[in-house]
Motif scaffolding. Structure first.
Motif, PDB file in Angstrom:
ATOM      1  N   HIS A   1      34.716  30.825  36.097  1.00  0.00           N
ATOM      2  CA  HIS A   1      33.658  32.397  36.315  1.00  0.00           C
ATOM      3  C   HIS A   1      32.722  31.473  36.152  1.00  0.00           C
ATOM      4  CE1 HIS A   1      34.183  34.749  33.196  1.00  0.00           C
ATOM      5  NE2 HIS A   1      33.710  33.279  32.811  1.00  0.00           N
ATOM      6  N   HIS A   2      32.377  29.520  35.937  1.00  0.00           N
ATOM      7  CA  HIS A   2      31.017  29.497  35.873  1.00  0.00           C
ATOM      8  C   HIS A   2      31.150  28.761  37.231  1.00  0.00           C
ATOM      9  CE1 HIS A   2      30.117  31.101  32.022  1.00  0.00           C
ATOM     10  NE2 HIS A   2      31.729  30.633  31.118  1.00  0.00           N
ATOM     11  N   ASP A   3      32.217  28.024  37.421  1.00  0.00           N
ATOM     12  CA  ASP A   3      31.191  26.991  38.342  1.00  0.00           C
ATOM     13  C   ASP A   3      31.675  27.418  39.684  1.00  0.00           C
ATOM     14  OD1 ASP A   3      31.167  25.013  36.670  1.00  0.00           O
ATOM     15  OD2 ASP A   3      33.096  24.413  37.058  1.00  0.00           O
ATOM     16  N   ALA A   4      32.895  28.672  40.236  1.00  0.00           N
ATOM     17  CA  ALA A   4      33.401  29.174  41.225  1.00  0.00           C
ATOM     18  C   ALA A   4      32.999  30.847  40.491  1.00  0.00           C
ATOM     19  CB  ALA A   4      34.493  28.831  41.723  1.00  0.00           C
ATOM     20  N   PRO A   5      32.302  31.934  40.827  1.00  0.00           N
ATOM     21  CA  PRO A   5      31.545  32.854  40.517  1.00  0.00           C
ATOM     22  C   PRO A   5      31.835  33.554  41.683  1.00  0.00           C
ATOM     23  CG  PRO A   5      29.192  32.313  40.703  1.00  0.00           C
ATOM     24  CD  PRO A   5      30.834  30.826  40.536  1.00  0.00           C
ATOM     25  N   GLY A   6      33.334  34.894  41.478  1.00  0.00           N
ATOM     26  CA  GLY A   6      33.732  35.331  42.400  1.00  0.00           C
ATOM     27  C   GLY A   6      34.965  34.730  42.830  1.00  0.00           C
ATOM     28  N   TYR A   7      35.945  34.062  42.446  1.00  0.00           N
ATOM     29  CA  TYR A   7      36.272  33.009  43.378  1.00  0.00           C
ATOM     30  C   TYR A   7      37.686  34.459  43.119  1.00  0.00           C
ATOM     31  CZ  TYR A   7      39.915  29.649  44.468  1.00  0.00           C
ATOM     32  OH  TYR A   7      41.194  29.163  45.037  1.00  0.00           O
ATOM     33  N   PHE A   8      38.943  33.969  43.665  1.00  0.00           N
ATOM     34  CA  PHE A   8      39.999  35.812  43.032  1.00  0.00           C
ATOM     35  C   PHE A   8      40.699  34.872  42.159  1.00  0.00           C
ATOM     36  CE2 PHE A   8      44.239  36.807  44.620  1.00  0.00           C
ATOM     37  CZ  PHE A   8      44.398  38.180  44.144  1.00  0.00           C
ATOM     38  N   LEU A   9      41.028  33.874  42.527  1.00  0.00           N
ATOM     39  CA  LEU A   9      42.097  33.391  41.088  1.00  0.00           C
ATOM     40  C   LEU A   9      41.573  32.806  40.228  1.00  0.00           C
ATOM     41  CD1 LEU A   9      45.391  33.468  40.977  1.00  0.00           C
ATOM     42  CD2 LEU A   9      45.001  31.083  41.609  1.00  0.00           C
ATOM     43  N   THR A  10      41.529  33.186  38.673  1.00  0.00           N
ATOM     44  CA  THR A  10      40.925  32.928  37.248  1.00  0.00           C
ATOM     45  C   THR A  10      41.664  32.528  36.512  1.00  0.00           C
ATOM     46  OG1 THR A  10      40.190  35.520  36.922  1.00  0.00           O
ATOM     47  CG2 THR A  10      38.536  34.187  38.311  1.00  0.00           C
ATOM     48  N   THR A  11      42.593  32.802  36.039  1.00  0.00           N
ATOM     49  CA  THR A  11      43.134  32.847  35.246  1.00  0.00           C
ATOM     50  C   THR A  11      45.071  32.323  35.369  1.00  0.00           C
ATOM     51  OG1 THR A  11      44.380  35.070  34.984  1.00  0.00           O
ATOM     52  CG2 THR A  11      42.113  34.954  33.860  1.00  0.00           C
ATOM     53  N   SER A  12      45.701  31.683  34.326  1.00  0.00           N
ATOM     54  CA  SER A  12      46.784  31.972  34.717  1.00  0.00           C
ATOM     55  C   SER A  12      48.042  32.712  34.807  1.00  0.00           C
ATOM     56  CB  SER A  12      47.291  30.803  33.384  1.00  0.00           C
ATOM     57  OG  SER A  12      47.657  30.996  32.018  1.00  0.00           O
ATOM     58  N   ALA A  13      47.765  33.980  33.868  1.00  0.00           N
ATOM     59  CA  ALA A  13      48.539  34.979  34.363  1.00  0.00           C
ATOM     60  C   ALA A  13      48.457  35.174  35.348  1.00  0.00           C
ATOM     61  CB  ALA A  13      47.783  35.954  32.785  1.00  0.00           C
ATOM     62  N   GLN A  14      47.169  35.438  36.297  1.00  0.00           N
ATOM     63  CA  GLN A  14      47.217  35.991  37.562  1.00  0.00           C
ATOM     64  C   GLN A  14      47.661  35.165  38.029  1.00  0.00           C
ATOM     65  OE1 GLN A  14      43.195  35.728  39.004  1.00  0.00           O
ATOM     66  NE2 GLN A  14      43.063  37.384  41.030  1.00  0.00           N
ATOM     67  N   ALA A  15      47.852  34.580  38.514  1.00  0.00           N
ATOM     68  CA  ALA A  15      48.716  32.930  38.964  1.00  0.00           C
ATOM     69  C   ALA A  15      50.043  33.369  39.395  1.00  0.00           C
ATOM     70  CB  ALA A  15      48.199  31.517  38.912  1.00  0.00           C
ATOM     71  N   ARG A  16      50.654  33.649  37.667  1.00  0.00           N
ATOM     72  CA  ARG A  16      52.099  34.078  37.597  1.00  0.00           C
ATOM     73  C   ARG A  16      52.863  35.041  38.453  1.00  0.00           C
ATOM     74  NH1 ARG A  16      55.887  32.687  34.705  1.00  0.00           N
ATOM     75  NH2 ARG A  16      55.045  30.800  33.272  1.00  0.00           N
ATOM     76  N   GLN A  17      51.804  36.291  38.061  1.00  0.00           N
ATOM     77  CA  GLN A  17      51.745  36.930  39.314  1.00  0.00           C
ATOM     78  C   GLN A  17      52.059  36.387  40.853  1.00  0.00           C
ATOM     79  OE1 GLN A  17      52.769  39.965  37.840  1.00  0.00           O
ATOM     80  NE2 GLN A  17      53.782  40.901  39.743  1.00  0.00           N
ATOM     81  N   VAL A  18      50.419  35.703  41.109  1.00  0.00           N
ATOM     82  CA  VAL A  18      50.864  35.603  42.471  1.00  0.00           C
ATOM     83  C   VAL A  18      52.115  34.879  42.685  1.00  0.00           C
ATOM     84  CG1 VAL A  18      49.517  33.818  44.131  1.00  0.00           C
ATOM     85  CG2 VAL A  18      48.605  35.918  42.828  1.00  0.00           C
ATOM     86  N   ILE A  19      52.226  34.362  42.113  1.00  0.00           N
ATOM     87  CA  ILE A  19      54.096  33.261  42.004  1.00  0.00           C
ATOM     88  C   ILE A  19      54.352  34.084  42.695  1.00  0.00           C
ATOM     89  CG2 ILE A  19      55.160  31.599  41.128  1.00  0.00           C
ATOM     90  CD1 ILE A  19      52.092  29.817  40.071  1.00  0.00           C
ATOM     91  N   GLU A  20      54.936  34.944  41.501  1.00  0.00           N
ATOM     92  CA  GLU A  20      55.850  35.843  41.623  1.00  0.00           C
ATOM     93  C   GLU A  20      56.109  36.553  42.654  1.00  0.00           C
ATOM     94  OE1 GLU A  20      56.385  38.040  37.361  1.00  0.00           O
ATOM     95  OE2 GLU A  20      55.765  36.206  36.414  1.00  0.00           O
ATOM     96  N   ASP A  21      54.949  36.828  43.424  1.00  0.00           N
ATOM     97  CA  ASP A  21      55.059  37.695  44.304  1.00  0.00           C
ATOM     98  C   ASP A  21      55.422  37.331  45.599  1.00  0.00           C
ATOM     99  OD1 ASP A  21      54.331  40.445  42.842  1.00  0.00           O
ATOM    100  OD2 ASP A  21      52.137  40.466  43.215  1.00  0.00           O
ATOM    101  N   VAL A  22      54.834  35.693  45.404  1.00  0.00           N
ATOM    102  CA  VAL A  22      54.940  34.937  46.982  1.00  0.00           C
ATOM    103  C   VAL A  22      56.616  34.563  47.154  1.00  0.00           C
ATOM    104  CG1 VAL A  22      54.480  33.214  47.686  1.00  0.00           C
ATOM    105  CG2 VAL A  22      53.092  33.680  46.736  1.00  0.00           C
ATOM    106  N   HIS A  23      57.441  34.599  45.496  1.00  0.00           N
ATOM    107  CA  HIS A  23      58.701  34.626  46.034  1.00  0.00           C
ATOM    108  C   HIS A  23      59.030  33.993  46.306  1.00  0.00           C
ATOM    109  CE1 HIS A  23      62.952  35.782  44.257  1.00  0.00           C
ATOM    110  NE2 HIS A  23      63.210  36.455  45.306  1.00  0.00           N
TER     111      HIS A  23
END
Length: 247
Positions: A136-158
């Motif tokens: 969030h320093h280089d890309a403030p406001g970017y939707f995807l910011t953490t590995s935990a959030q990424a895992r949830q997205v990946i699980e939902d994409v299935h």
């Protein structure tokens, strides 16, 4: 360790085919790209064949921000960008496409991102579809910011081909505890990138010990080239002493 030269940052003063040749001459094992679309795919492919280097991945275009795929209501544009990246990746023999999310937040953005990633995976089951948390320093406001959030997205994409681009630089800034994050994410990682923290420079400087991080990655059995995605701050060749240290 094996290393891939990210030519979005390295040898940017050269044409892309010449940058590929420079990466070969410097001892890299692969190359990867940000947005190579101004260079005809056949020219890139010729340089890859000439050097014997594989191409690991390309990004979808940024649009007016850092991507389009998590922007509700802009699915048509996002999918044009996904199609462009897939077609270019196939033309040069690249194995992955990084689908950039863009600046957004909330459940509607999550749903749009998941839907667009399913589209990418279904459109190109032969490729890895990557998602990458940005800090969030280089890309403030970017939707995807953490590995935990990424895992949830990946699980939902299935889809088995949707994977995490684990950028050590971004994830160290966002969460720290990097080697535990690596271990926790091992099952969903599709590519690993690195740079020093906090300045995104060469990896043998800064606050993060890549002696330790790379040793942990080796214990994971990871044998794909790691992406050197750092800002050289001048002549790329003058910054490559780290390769002898870590190779």
């Amino acid at each position: 360790m094996k290393f891939s030269a990210n030519l979005g940052f390295l040898w940017t003063e050269l044409s892309l085919p010449d940058a590929i040749r420079a990466a070969r001459d410097a001892g890299f094992d692969a190359v990867e790209f940000h947005w190579p679309y101004d260079t005809p795919a056949e020219d890139v492919l010729a340089a890859l064949k000439d050097t014997g280097l594989p191409a690991l991945g390309v990004n979808t275009v940024k649009g007016e921000g850092n991507g389009l795929s998590a922007l509700p209501g802009r699915e048509a544009e996002a999918r044009v960008a996904i199609d462009q990246a897939i077609d270019y990746a196939r033309a040069i023999g690249s194995g992955a496409v990084h689908v950039m999310a863009g600046f957004a937040e909330g459940q509607a953005a999550h749903d749009a991102f998941v839907a667009n990633l399913r589209y990418a995976c279904d459109r190109a089951p032969d490729l890895i579809t990557l998602i990458e948390p940005l800090n969030h320093h280089d890309a403030p406001g970017y939707f995807l910011t953490t590995s935990a959030q990424a895992r949830q997205v990946i699980e939902d994409v299935h889809r088995g081909t949707c994977k995490l681009m684990f950028d050590c630089y971004h994830l160290q800034i966002m969460g720290g505890d990097l080697t535990r994050q690596l271990s926790a994410c091992k099952d969903v990682i599709g590519h690993i990138q690195f740079a020093s923290v906090p300045d995104r420079g060469r990896p043998d400087a800064g606050e993060l010990s890549y002696d330790h991080v790379f040793a942990v990655i080796e214990t994971m059995g990871w044998d794909v080239p790691l992406g050197a995605e750092y800002k050289p701050g001048g002549d790329t060749g003058a910054t490559l002493g780290w390769m002898d240290r870590y190779a």
